[in-house]
Structures are given as C-alpha cells and as structure tokens.
Motif scaffolding. Structure first.
Motif, mmCIF file in Angstrom:
data_model
loop_
_atom_site.group_PDB
_atom_site.id
_atom_site.type_symbol
_atom_site.label_atom_id
_atom_site.label_comp_id
_atom_site.label_asym_id
_atom_site.label_seq_id
_atom_site.Cartn_x
_atom_site.Cartn_y
_atom_site.Cartn_z
ATOM 1 N N ALA A 50 0.835 -1.207 0.000
ATOM 2 C CA ALA A 50 0.000 0.000 0.000
ATOM 3 C C ALA A 50 0.865 1.251 0.000
ATOM 4 O O ALA A 50 0.575 2.220 -0.717
ATOM 5 N N ILE A 51 1.947 1.236 0.765
ATOM 6 C CA ILE A 51 2.838 2.398 0.819
ATOM 7 C C ILE A 51 3.521 2.607 -0.526
ATOM 8 O O ILE A 51 3.596 3.729 -1.033
ATOM 9 N N ILE A 52 4.012 1.530 -1.118
ATOM 10 C CA ILE A 52 4.701 1.644 -2.411
ATOM 11 C C ILE A 52 3.736 2.106 -3.493
ATOM 12 O O ILE A 52 4.058 2.998 -4.287
ATOM 13 N N LEU A 53 2.556 1.516 -3.512
ATOM 14 C CA LEU A 53 1.568 1.895 -4.530
ATOM 15 C C LEU A 53 1.200 3.368 -4.387
ATOM 16 O O LEU A 53 1.145 4.099 -5.378
ATOM 17 N N ARG A 54 0.991 3.802 -3.180
ATOM 18 C CA ARG A 54 0.652 5.211 -2.957
ATOM 19 C C ARG A 54 1.795 6.123 -3.390
ATOM 20 O O ARG A 54 1.589 7.167 -3.979
ATOM 21 N N ARG A 55 3.019 5.707 -3.104
ATOM 22 C CA ARG A 55 4.192 6.508 -3.470
ATOM 23 C C ARG A 55 4.291 6.688 -4.988
ATOM 24 O O ARG A 55 4.695 7.741 -5.464
ATOM 25 N N TYR A 56 3.909 5.664 -5.727
ATOM 26 C CA TYR A 56 3.989 5.771 -7.179
ATOM 27 C C TYR A 56 2.759 6.427 -7.796
ATOM 28 O O TYR A 56 2.838 7.002 -8.876
ATOM 29 N N LEU A 57 1.641 6.321 -7.132
ATOM 30 C CA LEU A 57 0.418 6.893 -7.697
ATOM 31 C C LEU A 57 0.285 8.386 -7.447
ATOM 32 O O LEU A 57 -0.349 9.088 -8.233
ATOM 33 N N GLN A 58 0.842 8.863 -6.369
ATOM 34 C CA GLN A 58 0.700 10.285 -6.067
ATOM 35 C C GLN A 58 1.265 11.185 -7.163
ATOM 36 O O GLN A 58 0.591 12.128 -7.576
ATOM 37 N N PRO A 59 2.471 10.937 -7.672
ATOM 38 C CA PRO A 59 2.964 11.796 -8.763
ATOM 39 C C PRO A 59 2.096 11.695 -10.027
ATOM 40 O O PRO A 59 1.882 12.698 -10.718
#
Length: 194
Positions: free
Chosen positions: A61-70
C-alpha cells in the motif's frame, strides 16, 4: 499497422492513462481482497504467518501510494493547465481517470490505517495470550511454592525431625501436602483468581 491506434497526442495520452489506471485498479483489487482475508483471519485468531502478510500488505500500500501520487498530481496539473492540444472530450476522459486514481490513493491511505488497526488487534491478541499464560504460571507457582518449601524443609538430613522413626510418616506428610494444596486452591478460588 492495423489503423486502430491513437490519432494524436491527446488520444495517446488518454489511452495510456486509461490502461495504466485499469492495471492499477486490477492490482489494487487483489491487494484489497488479501486485506479483507487478513482481517477475517485476525478475527479468527490465526497463527503467526498473519504478521508477515500484514507487513507485506502495508508495504504494498505504501509503495503503490508513493507511485500513484505523482501520477495523480500530473493528471491534476493537466486538468488545471488545460493545454490547447487537449480537447474537451479528452479532458473529460482524463478527469474520469483522475477520479479513479484519487479513489485508489485514498484506498491506499485507508489500507494503511486498516492494517494499523489489524496490527493493533494482533498485538492485543498476543498480549492477551501472554497474560493468560503468565496468569497460569502465577497460579502454579502460588500452589507449588509452599509445597516445595515444605518438602525441602523435611528433606534435610538433620536429626530431630518429627516422624523420622515412624514407618507411616512419609504417607502422613504426603497427605498433609495434599491438604495444604487443596486449602491453597480453595483460597485462590474464593479470591476468584481461578
């Protein structure tokens, strides 16, 4: 080659964003299903393998969020900038994809919170098990400590101990120990410790 590709940059961008968002949503649905299963397993008091799954889900979830935010921020910038090469139809498609990305990012945030609650539940269950085991050990210690003291006291090889010349002294002593243990259990039960 087949004449079905995008006609211009805007259509290419919309197609690319749609396909990326579809892949992300499919991947996210799998993660969300795993999280649901994990929550059920924790409520059923599953074993220690749940902890590893919990850490893995939080990490995803953290990794996915990190990539989706930009990606979300880039789509937002396209929405607010309204470049001339993006037509209103393309803008509408991008707005839909931005909404989908927003949902996934919000779900990733919610997933982190859910997994924190699951972790708290796991810690609570482990603490409860530890307390139950410590309680049982305390009860056993309370019962056997006086018995150990008495057997140690009467086990010393010093003259003058009562009953050393009696053949039934051992059995009388064992009976006295049983009575002491029964009295201790009765007192512990009356105090509602057991």
């Amino acid at each position: 080659e087949h004449g079905r590709g995008p006609c211009d940059c805007a259509e290419f961008l919309v197609t690319l964003v749609e396909r990326l968002t579809q892949r992300i949503e499919r991947h996210w649905n799998g993660i969300d299903d795993l999280a649901d299963d994990l929550e059920e397993a924790v409520l059923d008091e599953a074993g220690p393998e749940v902890g590893a799954t919990l850490v893995d889900l939080r990490r995803q979830a953290i990794i996915l969020r990190r990539y989706l935010q930009p990606q979300r921020d880039a789509l937002r910038a396209l929405q607010t900038g309204q470049p001339a090469w993006l037509e209103s139809d393309d803008q509408r498609h991008l707005a839909e994809e931005l909404d989908a990305l927003e949902r996934v990012v919000e779900d990733a945030d919610a997933m982190r919170e859910r997994m924190a609650l699951v972790r708290d539940e796991l810690n609570g269950q482990a603490s409860e098990r530890l307390n139950r085991n410590m309680y049982l050990l305390s009860i056993l210690s309370a019962v056997f400590l006086p018995l150990g003291f008495l057997t140690g006291l009467f086990g010393i090889n010093v003259a003058g101990l009562p009953g050393t010349g009696e053949p039934l002294a051992f059995w009388i002593f064992v009976g006295a120990l049983v009575i002491v243990a029964a009295l201790q259990l009765a007192v512990l039960r009356r105090m509602r410790w057991i």
